[in-house]
Structure formats: structure tokens, C-alpha cells
Motif scaffolding. Structure first.
Motif, PDB file in Angstrom:
ATOM      1  N   GLU A  70      -8.825  10.775   1.508  1.00 24.81           N
ATOM      2  CA  GLU A  70      -9.650   9.595   1.734  1.00 24.81           C
ATOM      3  C   GLU A  70      -8.838   8.515   2.449  1.00 24.81           C
ATOM      4  OE1 GLU A  70     -12.239   6.327  -0.867  1.00 24.81           O
ATOM      5  OE2 GLU A  70     -11.362   8.110  -1.831  1.00 24.81           O
ATOM      6  N   ASN A 100      -8.476   4.444   3.776  1.00 28.28           N
ATOM      7  CA  ASN A 100      -8.867   3.062   3.536  1.00 28.28           C
ATOM      8  C   ASN A 100      -8.397   2.181   4.680  1.00 28.28           C
ATOM      9  OD1 ASN A 100     -10.207   3.433   1.195  1.00 28.28           O
ATOM     10  ND2 ASN A 100      -8.735   2.418  -0.145  1.00 28.28           N
ATOM     11  N   LYS A 134      -5.085   7.545   1.180  1.00 27.40           N
ATOM     12  CA  LYS A 134      -4.978   7.449  -0.275  1.00 27.40           C
ATOM     13  C   LYS A 134      -4.471   8.785  -0.813  1.00 27.40           C
ATOM     14  CE  LYS A 134      -7.971   5.244  -2.675  1.00 27.40           C
ATOM     15  NZ  LYS A 134      -9.218   4.843  -3.357  1.00 27.40           N
ATOM     16  N   GLU A 186      -5.652   2.324   9.277  1.00 25.03           N
ATOM     17  CA  GLU A 186      -6.090   3.314   8.296  1.00 25.03           C
ATOM     18  C   GLU A 186      -4.909   3.776   7.453  1.00 25.03           C
ATOM     19  OE1 GLU A 186      -8.009   6.467  10.339  1.00 25.03           O
ATOM     20  OE2 GLU A 186      -9.966   5.485  10.342  1.00 25.03           O
ATOM     21  N   HIS A 205       0.812  -1.216   0.000  1.00 22.43           N
ATOM     22  CA  HIS A 205       0.000   0.000   0.000  1.00 22.43           C
ATOM     23  C   HIS A 205       0.850   1.274   0.000  1.00 22.43           C
ATOM     24  CE1 HIS A 205       0.611  -0.915   4.336  1.00 22.43           C
ATOM     25  NE2 HIS A 205       0.756   0.390   4.423  1.00 22.43           N
TER      26      HIS A 205
END
Length: 404
Positions: free
Chosen positions: A288, A290, A304, A301, A11
Motif C-alpha cells: 500500500e 501513502n 507502507k 509516495e 515516515h
């Protein structure tokens, strides 16, 4: 791409993007050989290569990437062997208050301990990676540190500082890349904000001229061999790694006959923008979030990236706090500071620092608050007891009047 591929989570650095970047490199004609062990740069030169770059990363720090040491003022330095031989006739007055020992072997630690034992107030040992001579034993290292010797990080590059032909001390800094040209002249690029100057009255060196690794060593001690990356600068970011690669590519290009200038224009130059007199306040664009499942099963968390429109809006937002808020006076509640350092990172103008002085100010503020609270408690106690005292005085006066 080993460290980036296997150590950085998906990520944070998607493998798809990394694979595309690697393919761009191979499409240019670069051949990547894996599962190969190289123990000598001489082997590569014999195979016909004109230049070698050592970028072994953090894991290669202990595999022989020795940083060079400036040797331009050897005549002004005291040899460690001579210092130890004449230790009986040496006094603190002859050494001064500050001594620097260059080297990382047994002789270096013994010299540093001997200087401290003579009463020198400040002894620094630099170039602490073991180079040449006999390696220091754990007992020698512990003895020197217990005596008060300060050992500087081994990845610091050491440069002698002279003023009016006299040694003033050493300058320590981290370098992004380095190598030698065809005239055996050292070239390197300094990483910003890593310079430190250590002054000295006397400098002792334990690094001899012949303290150079042999041909079977991964060392940068000859023309055509260069080094860059975490192996010489310590663990840093991917951006720093890219900068190091670009820096050393320029050095290699110049060594091979090019100009060494690899600058590219990736975007049109920005126009000069005049400061806003009264900028309009705008809220920060929301990022935002994710939920990502970790290896242990917990969810965290992850932010993004901004959408194109939000990114443009954020880029137009004024961050000049000194213009938005006309600050004429301010006060800091140091007692509420947790020393997280986020304000230091967030300040665009580098106007905030987090150090021992700030921590001391916080302790002072807490002590002042405690003293004020104690003072107020005495005052409040006096206010509460005053009506009782007045009442007793009135009662005493009334009793005295009745008795008469």
C-alpha cells in the motif's frame, strides 16, 4: 540515537518506536549524559570507568579516530625517510612495477610522487589519514595525484600480506568494530564483501613507531578503549550500526572478564526445506502506498509495510528463478540498460554485476546495431532501385528492336 532521531524522516523511522527502544536501554540501568564534551579517554579512566567505547559517528571521523595499522612485518618495509634520502641511487628496477606507500603525511605523498617519477607503473597510497610526521600540503597532494598516484580511502583498514616470509602486498577492508585486549592485542570484526588485495613489489612506510596520539587524543591505542560505528566504517545503515554495537559489546564483555558471546535465540531454528520441483507461480503481494508531504510542500509516495497476512503470503512465494524458469538459452539487450543497478540488488543469488565490462558490451551492441541498420539500408535501397533498373533494361531492349 542522534543521527537516527534528527536525520531520518519520521515516515522511515517513527520517533515513537525510537523512543521505546531508547527507554528499553535506560530501563536496563544505562545512564545517558547529554551536552558533555570529552577530549580525553584518560579523563574517563580517572573517573573509575574500566572501558571506553568511541562511537562518534561520521562527524567524528576527523576528530581523531585513527585506524590501527598492522605492524607485524616492519623489517620487510622500507622507511619513507630512507627512501627519500637514497632517491638518487634508486631506480625503477629496484622498486619493481608496483609500489605501495603506507601513511598520510607529507613524507608519504612525497615518497609516492618520487616513486611515480622514477617510472613505477602503479603506485598506491594507503592509510591516507594523516598520522604523525608533517601534514601534507594541498600542493603535495595534488602533485602526487596528478602524477598518477592512487589514494585509497582513509577508512580502509590495512593489513600486510606475506607469502613464504615475503611481503606480497596489503589487504584493505572495512571493519565494524575494533579494540585492544589486556595483552595489547588487536581484535576486530571485518565487514563482509569489503576485502580488497593490492599486490606490490615494494612497500614503503612513513608511519613510525612513535606516531601515536597523546593522552589528550580520542584514540584507540591502549587496552580498554574500543571503537565502532560510522566513525570507522563510513556512513552505513541503521542495521549495520546495530551490528557494530553488538560486535563491540562482545569485545568489551570479553575484555571485562566475560566470554564475549552475546548470541541470543530470538526465534526457533528453521527446518531444512527441500527445493520445490515444480513450484506454483504466485504474484507479488501489493504494498500500500501513502502520499506524504515533504518540507518543501511536494508530495511523494511512501510504501507502507505489508499486512500480517500479505507478509506470510509473500514469505511463502518462491523466488528461485532458476527453478521456476528452466533457462536453457538467453540473450541480453544491453542497449536498453540504463545502469540503474536495480537488477543487481534484486538478484538473490548475486549472479548479476554491473561494471565497466557490461557498459562496454552495451556500447558494442549499439555499434553492432548501427552497422546492421546501415547494412539493411543499403539492401533496402538496392531492392527499391532493382525494379527501375529492370524496367530501363526492358525499355532499352524494346527501343533497340524497333530501330532494327
Amino acid at each position: 540515537g542522534g543521527k537516527m532521531f534528527y536525520s531520518i524522516p519520521e515516515h522511515q523511522l517513527p520517533k515513537e518506536i525510537l523512543n521505546k527502544e531508547i527507554k528499553t536501554i535506560t530501563d536496563l540501568g544505562v545512564t545517558i549524559h547529554t551536552s558533555c564534551q570529552v577530549q580525553s579517554v584518560q579523563t574517563l579512566f580517572k573517573q573509575g570507568y574500566d572501558s571506553v567505547l568511541l562511537s562518534t559517528g561520521v562527524l567524528g571521523v576527523d576528530e581523531g579516530l585513527l585506524l590501527p595499522c598492522d605492524e607485524t612485518a616492519k623489517s620487510d618495509l622500507i622507511k619513507g625517510s630512507d627512501f627519500l634520502k637514497g632517491i638518487k641511487s634508486t631506480t625503477k628496477e629496484t622498486l619493481g612495477d608496483k609500489v605501495i606507500v603506507i601513511g598520510g603525511g607529507s613524507e608519504a605523498y612525497n615518497s609516492a610522487f618520487a616513486a611515480k617519477n622514477l617510472g613505477v607503473s602503479e603506485v598506491n597510497l594507503v592509510c591516507s589519514r594523516h598520522t604523525g610526521s608533517k601534514e601534507a600540503s594541498p600542493e603535495e597532494v595534488d602533485r602526487a595525484i596528478d602524477a598518477g598516484v592512487t589514494v585509497q580511502p582513509s577508512l580502509d583498514f590495512v593489513k600486510l600480506v606475506k607469502l613464504n616470509d615475503k611481503i606480497e602486498g596489503v589487504e584493505l577492508f572495512r571493519i565494524r568494530s575494533y579494540g585492544y585486549d589486556k595483552e595489547n592485542k588487536l581484535h576486530y570484526e571485518i565487514i563482509n564483501d569489503t576485502r580488497r588485495l593490492i599486490s606490490a613489489d615494494t612497500i614503503i612506510t612513513t608511519v613510525a613507531q612513535n606516531d601515536k596520539p597523546g593522552s589528550d587524543y580520542l584514540s584507540v591505542v591502549q587496552p580498554g578503549v574500543f571503537a565502532a560505528g560510522d566513525g570507522i566504517s563510513g556512513a552505513r545503515s541503521v542495521i549495520e550500526a546495530m551490528a557494530a554495537g553488538r560486535s563491540v559489546a562482545g569485545l568489551i564483555d570479553k575484555y571485562l572478564g566475560g566470554e564475549g558471546n552475546l548470541d541470543e535465540t530470538l526465534a526457533p531454528p528453521e527446518k531444512t526445506i527441500k527445493p520445490l520441483g515444480e513450484p506454483k507461480g504466485q504474484n507479488r503481494s501489493q504494498v500500500e502506498l501513502n502520499l506524504v508531504k515533504q518540507a518543501g510542500g511536494d508530495k511523494v509516495e511512501i510504501e507502507k509495510t505489508l499486512s500480517p497476512n500479505a507478509a506470510k503470503k509473500e514469505a511463502q512465494r518462491c523466488l528461485r528463478c532458476d527453478i521456476v524458469h528452466q533457462v536453457h538459452d538467453y540473450s541480453l539487450d544491453t542497449s536498453s540498460c540504463t545502469y540503474c543497478g536495480r537488477c543487481v540488488d534484486a538478484c538473490y543469488w548475486d549472479a548479476i554485476t554491473n561494471g565497466y565490462g557490461y557498459e562496454a558490451a552495451a556500447k558494442k551492441r549499439k555499434a553492432e546495431a548501427a552497422a546492421l541498420e546501415e547494412k539493411n539500408s543499403v539492401y533496402n535501397y538496392a531492392i527499391r532501385i532493382l525494379p527501375i533498373a529492370i524496367g530501363l533494361m526492358i525499355l532499352a531492349a524494346a527501343i533497340a528492336k524497333l530501330s532494327t
